[in-house]
Motif scaffolding. Structure first.
Motif, short mmCIF file in Angstrom:
data_model
loop_
_atom_site.label_atom_id
_atom_site.label_comp_id
_atom_site.label_asym_id
_atom_site.label_seq_id
_atom_site.Cartn_x
_atom_site.Cartn_y
_atom_site.Cartn_z
N ILE B 43 0.84 -1.20 0.00
CA ILE B 43 0.00 0.00 0.00
C ILE B 43 0.87 1.24 0.00
N SER B 46 2.41 1.90 -3.34
CA SER B 46 1.50 2.43 -4.34
C SER B 46 1.19 3.90 -4.06
N LEU B 49 4.13 5.74 -5.36
CA LEU B 49 4.08 5.81 -6.82
C LEU B 49 3.10 6.87 -7.28
N ARG B 50 2.01 6.97 -6.52
CA ARG B 50 1.02 7.97 -6.93
C ARG B 50 1.63 9.36 -6.92
#
Lengths: 190, 945
Positions: B43, B46, B49-50
């Motif tokens: 989580i 990610s 990465l966002r």
């Protein structure tokens, strides 16, 4: 002169219903630092301008494909998100279309509650992975939605090593996939 | 887990962007924790990465720290965490240092990891390796390429492709394996995926990747590529993947473009591909054939059968339900329509049905293509088709249509009636913004200036239009046109009334424009009543409440007053009221900026406007028309140039976006502009040379002619300058050697026929020293004893080479150097050099009116196309091709070229009617020239080739 390199996709974008980015990835061939590359790649401001203009051009214009700023654009508008594939102007349109349907199809497979802003944000890890399985550095990796989807791992269900298989969902997924494939075939047959 | 952190994870899916520092801290904490929690780490990654994908970046130290802690996650064997880790590594590799440290973990994964993460691991290699370490991946990549797993093999092939620029030798070592992968059909395994709930189809994309890599490895070896194509095309079932097939078509395209003689050999295969089951292959093949055929020298290698079946394939694709296929087919047809619209007329029914396509881009393409296919016969029906729906579409779209109609009006001047009717109708009755109306006005202006017959009708309609026009800009332009053209019509008083109405009713901007327009009517010949009424009108206006309007009226009155006197002032006043000359704008701009920047005596010497070239109206028109014709042509013949032009066009106007590759109207003028600037620059430099001051003013300069190969040691190009009694050859010489300077560079020109030469060399201005990679000019001046002299000169470059001391970049002191010569191409002075292109609206009657006639017949044995002959003729005569005759029809063996120009020496008109017929033996040309000047006429006609 048509373009023989495999680097055919310039960017993948997902924008919300105001044209703001949810996901955007611009590609350029790696290890070519001496070559003058497209300025879009490393200029955030230009990228955002590009996205805004593109959004204005495509919002509520159900036209699927267009040429924009020397790119072939394929897109699909959903309720509150729009997904784009920005391709090289010299690339074969249908090849790009295939890559785009791979993108669209695998999104539809993986986000089984439908494609909308909330769903995309909640499952952003899946979206990132699936895009990575379609395009690598601008090269189209795979176009079959099911192959793409099956290469994307779901979140670990728990912090243990074992993964359980949800059989119920599996059958539903298979049914959904078969349905969509059948539809596609029927359409093509017409 | 505390309530707070739990909440944070809940929000992971929220659409707001997470805070950068919080993410950084969280990542550092969680990733270094033991034991690792794969779910939470995934989580976190990610979310990280966002941030990154939204354009956030981390400073290098932080990015490196992140990279380092992420690479710790390799300890955990969970595949779904691993996939995410690879994604993060790729994203971070760009901004952190020491990315190499992840290499060993990655390589371990490639060897022992699960089938699922292997491809991810392989692909991340391209990001962490650099020039010095790339070789270490050789064995791994090689074994991965031959893997039975398609995704592993693809990953390895793409990674090799990505690494190619930095480690070609390494990659070349497994070229054989890559080649084998082309033919290897690798099935996608059903059971090994992470989500076995899906049912993948095997697409055999690996073939595409392998073919792509093999091409890159062999691209310099034509024979190997030929063998490859033969192998793959002979066995039609070898390539299953459609992308690979398209790639194969592209490969053939590459080959035939390198060596056009190969085309006939591929013709049967291309025939087959046109009916391939994949539409993408059909499209790509059609693209290949049409783009190949669009170049003149290749056109005759394409058999008519093949072209015809290409068109019918495209025609078939126009009716398929899939938008993309229709779009792609239309794009190709649109391109053909620019060069040879007559070939796609058979598609017209399909194109017409596409006008109402729901995809706006398709309908746009359809309509512009249709308009291009318009012939004298169907123009009026086409126009009426458009009239029906133009009111229902958006502004952008209308502009594109109007532009297409404008091109049509240039190509078919005789059809002006229906075109004008259409334009006036849209102008008056259609809703639309300024840009749209402006484009109509632009088109109408073009018709007025290039189709003189239409003038009165158009002007009368414009008068009606300005009665209720809401845009100042357009009103002002129309008023200007009325002032310019109105006085020469049969009923000038009519326009005066309309213009004066504007003075009464409109705002000050329009009033001042109207005043200027009115004043021009005062000069109308033989109509004293009109003049006196204009004067009284102007007197009334000089009480206007606005300063500018008043001033203009007063000046106009004064000038009109002057014109009635019979002295020098009268001429000046005439000129000011109704100018016949226009400044050469690029040169004016250049001179003015030079004037501003020099500022030696704080502007006490006024700017000398006499040094700027001026053109008469006809000349301006000629240049305008020429530019427009060339644009249309450039646009079509060089697809590759489309790209940069479009880019520059893009930024200027957003409205024109849509016609990006349908019309590059404004784009091509950049080049043209550049050329003009260079020409002005040369003329300026020339006039600044002391020795040429006595020659008087420059009459004409030729285009730049290349006299050597572009790769030669010394690159030379020439320009011919014509003076009243002199001729000057300008040689631009560039020294491309790196370690040698040239001293006393001169060009020795020897007349081809020294006995009867009418030119006497007066002097040569050599270049004292030419340093490496510098371009300088050498001039050779001649005196000529008659007006028109035609001769050829053999040229030799003479110079002394001096070797350069690499440290000082100066020649060695004691080096005497040695004398050398270098032969360059001859330069020819022909009749065309004395001629300027000029415009005439009605060629036929002008031709018949000219007194002196001369006829010559030529026979060309070489095997060249009509178009090549035409291009050569236009360049040689420097005349302007009229009535769109500069394009030879592809399907016919005869053509008539109409050329018009005038003498640069005395402005005498010359018209050429050149008929040509192509037969199996060659091309026969009959040139019929008529001119005011007998000598010029015969010189021109006899010196055509």
């Amino acid at each position: 002169m048509s373009n023989l390199s495999l680097y055919s996709v310039n960017a993948i974008l997902i924008l919300d219903n105001h044209g703001n980015r949810i996901y955007s990835k611009y590609y350029k061939p790696p290890h070519l630092n001496n070559v003058i590359t497209d300025s879009l790649f490393d200029n955030i401001k230009k990228q955002k301008e590009f996205e805004q203009k593109l959004f204005k051009k495509t919002h509520k214009q159900d036209s699927e494909i267009l040429i924009f700023e020397n790119n072939i654009i394929l897109y699909k508008e959903y309720i509150d998100v729009t997904i784009y594939l920005v391709g090289n102007i010299n690339e074969n349109e249908i090849i790009l279309q295939n890559a785009f349907s791979g993108f669209k199809g695998s999104m539809e497979l993986l986000l089984n509650n439908g494609i909308d802003n909330k769903n995309v944000s909640e499952n952003c890890d899946l979206v990132y992975l699936l895009i990575d399985e379609i395009i690598d550095n601008g090269v189209i990796l795979e176009t079959d939605p099911a192959s793409i989807a099956s290469r994307v791992t779901k979140q670990p269900t728990s912090d243990t090593l074992n993964q359980t298989l949800d059989l119920d969902k599996g059958l539903l997924g298979a049914w959904g996939f078969a349905k969509s494939k059948l539809q596609e075939r029927l359409q093509q047959g017409l | 887990m505390s309530a707070q952190t739990y909440k944070k994870f809940e929000n992971a899916g929220s659409t707001d962007l997470p805070d950068k520092m919080t993410i950084y801290q969280d990542c550092m904490n969680k990733f270094n924790e033991s034991p690792i929690s794969p779910k939470r780490c995934r989580i976190l990654i990610s979310r990280l990465l966002r941030l990154l994908l939204n354009g956030e970046t981390f400073p290098e130290t932080e990015a490196t720290a992140l990279f380092f802690s992420i690479s710790k996650l390799f300890q955990h064997p969970n595949d779904s965490l691993r996939q995410m880790v690879y994604l993060a590594i790729k994203e971070l590799s760009g901004m952190s240092e020491d990315v190499l440290m992840a290499t060993s973990s990655i390589m371990k994964d490639i060897q022992n990891g699960s089938d699922l993460v292997k491809p991810n691991a392989i692909r991340s290699l391209a990001y962490v390796l650099d020039e010095s370490t790339a070789f270490s991946a050789e064995r791994l990549l090689k074994s991965a390429v031959v893997s039975k797993q398609p995704s592993v093999s693809s990953a390895a092939l793409i990674t090799s492709l990505n690494l190619l620029p930095i480690s070609e030798t390494t990659i070349k070592r497994f070229a054989n394996e890559a080649q084998e992968a082309i033919g290897d059909l690798k099935q996608f395994p059903h059971s090994s995926g992470a989500n076995s709930e899906y049912y993948p189809n095997s697409t055999f994309t690996t073939q595409y990747h392998a073919l792509g890599l093999v091409y890159q490895l062999k691209k310099n070896d034509k024979m190997a590529l030929l063998k490859l194509v033969k192998q793959l095309s002979d066995n039609g079932n070898l390539l299953k993947n459609q992308m690979a097939k398209v790639q194969l078509v592209k490969l053939v395209n590459d080959l035939v473009n390198r060596d056009n003689q190969l085309f006939p050999q591929f013709q049967p295969i291309l025939f087959n591909w046109l009916s391939n089951k994949f539409e993408s292959v059909q499209i790509e093949t059609a693209k290949l054939i049409t783009s190949f055929a669009s170049s003149h020298k290749n056109a005759r290698l394409v058999s008519p059968d093949l072209f015809a079946s290409t068109i019918s394939t495209l025609q078939g694709l126009l009716t398929v339900p899939r938008v993309t296929s229709r779009f792609a087919a239309l794009r190709i047809l649109n391109k053909i329509s620019m060069t040879s619209p007559e070939k796609i007329v058979i598609c017209n029914p399909e194109l017409e049905s596409l006008i109402n396509d729901s995809n706006r881009n398709i309908s746009t393409y359809a309509i512009t293509t249709l308009l291009k296919t318009g012939t004298a016969k169907n123009i009026s029906s086409l126009i009426s088709t458009i009239t029906k729906f133009i009111h229902d579409v958006s502004d952008d779209f209308k502009i594109i249509i109007v532009d297409a109609v404008r091109t049509l009006s240039l190509n078919f001047p005789q059809e002006w009636k229906s075109i004008v009717k259409f334009l006036i109708d849209v102008l008056k009755n259609s809703e639309g913004g300024l840009t749209f109306k402006n484009s109509i006005i632009e088109a109408i202006f073009d018709i007025v200036s290039f189709v003189p017959q239409s003038k009165e009708v158009v002007l009368e309609n414009l008068c009606d239009f300005i009665e209720d026009c809401e845009y100042n800009e357009i009103l002002v332009r129309v008023l200007h046109l009325l002032g310019k053209e109105g006085p020469f019509t049969s009923k000038p008083s009519l326009y005066v009334r309309h213009i004066y109405n504007r003075v009464v009713l409109e705002n000050s901007i329009i009033r001042s424009a109207a005043v200027v327009a009115l004043s021009k009517f005062a000069l109308t010949k033989n109509d004293s009543t009109l003049k006196s009424s204009i004067i009284s009108l102007l007197k009334r206006i000089s009480n206007d409440q606005d300063d500018e309007v008043r001033d203009r009226a007063t000046i106009a009155l004064k000038l009109i007053d002057f014109t009635s006197a019979d002295d020098e002032n009268s001429l000046i006043a005439h000129d000011l009221l109704q100018s016949k000359k226009f400044y050469d704008l690029p040169s004016l701009e250049n001179k003015l900026s030079a004037y501003l920047s020099s500022n030696t005596d704080s502007f006490s010497t006024p700017f000398d406007s006499a040094s700027v070239r001026k053109f008469t109206e006809d000349e301006v028109k000629a240049m305008d028309l020429k530019r427009k014709q060339e644009q249309v042509f450039n646009n079509t013949s060089e697809g590759s140039r489309e790209t940069p032009i479009d880019m520059s066009l893009e930024s200027t106007t957003s409205i024109k976006e849509q016609r990006l590759d349908t019309e590059t109207y404004h784009g091509a003028s950049l080049d043209q502009h550049q050329e003009e600037l260079v020409a002005t620059k040369y003329a300026d430099e020339l006039m600044n040379v002391e020795e040429f001051k006595d020659f008087g003013s420059l009459i004409n300069s030729s285009k730049i002619i290349s006299l050597t190969e572009q790769e030669a040691e010394f690159v030379v190009s020439g320009v011919k300058h014509i003076f009243k009694k002199h001729v000057v050859f300008q040689f631009n010489i560039k020294n491309t050697l790196t370690d040698v300077a040239l001293d006393n560079v001169a060009v020795v020109c020897t007349s081809e026929d020294a006995e009867s030469s009418k030119l006497n060399e007066t002097f040569t201005l050599p270049i004292d020293r030419l340093m490496p990679s510098i371009e300088l000019q050498c001039y050779v001046a001649f005196e000529k004893d008659s007006d028109v002299v035609m001769e050829g000169f053999l040229n030799n470059l003479v110079f002394t080479t001096r070797e350069l001391n690499p440290d000082t970049q100066e020649p060695y002191e004691d080096d005497e150097g040695f004398q050398d010569e270098y032969e360059i191409d001859p330069i020819y002075l022909n009749a065309g050099d004395y001629i300027e292109s000029s415009f005439i609206g009605d060629f036929e009657s002008a031709f018949d009116e000219l007194p002196n006639e001369e006829i010559a017949v030529y026979n060309i044995q070489e095997d060249i196309s009509l178009q090549e002959v035409i291009d050569k003729l236009v360049v040689n005569t420097s005349c302007l091709p009229l009535s769109n005759t500069q394009f030879a029809p592809n399907d016919s063996n005869s053509h008539t070229l109409k050329l018009f120009g005038k003498s640069a020496l005395n402005g005498m008109k010359v018209a050429l009617l050149i008929k040509m017929i192509k037969s199996s033996k060659g091309i026969v040309i009959k040139a019929q020239g008529r001119a005011e000047d007998e000598e010029l006429c015969s010189d021109l006609v006899n010196g055509l080739m």
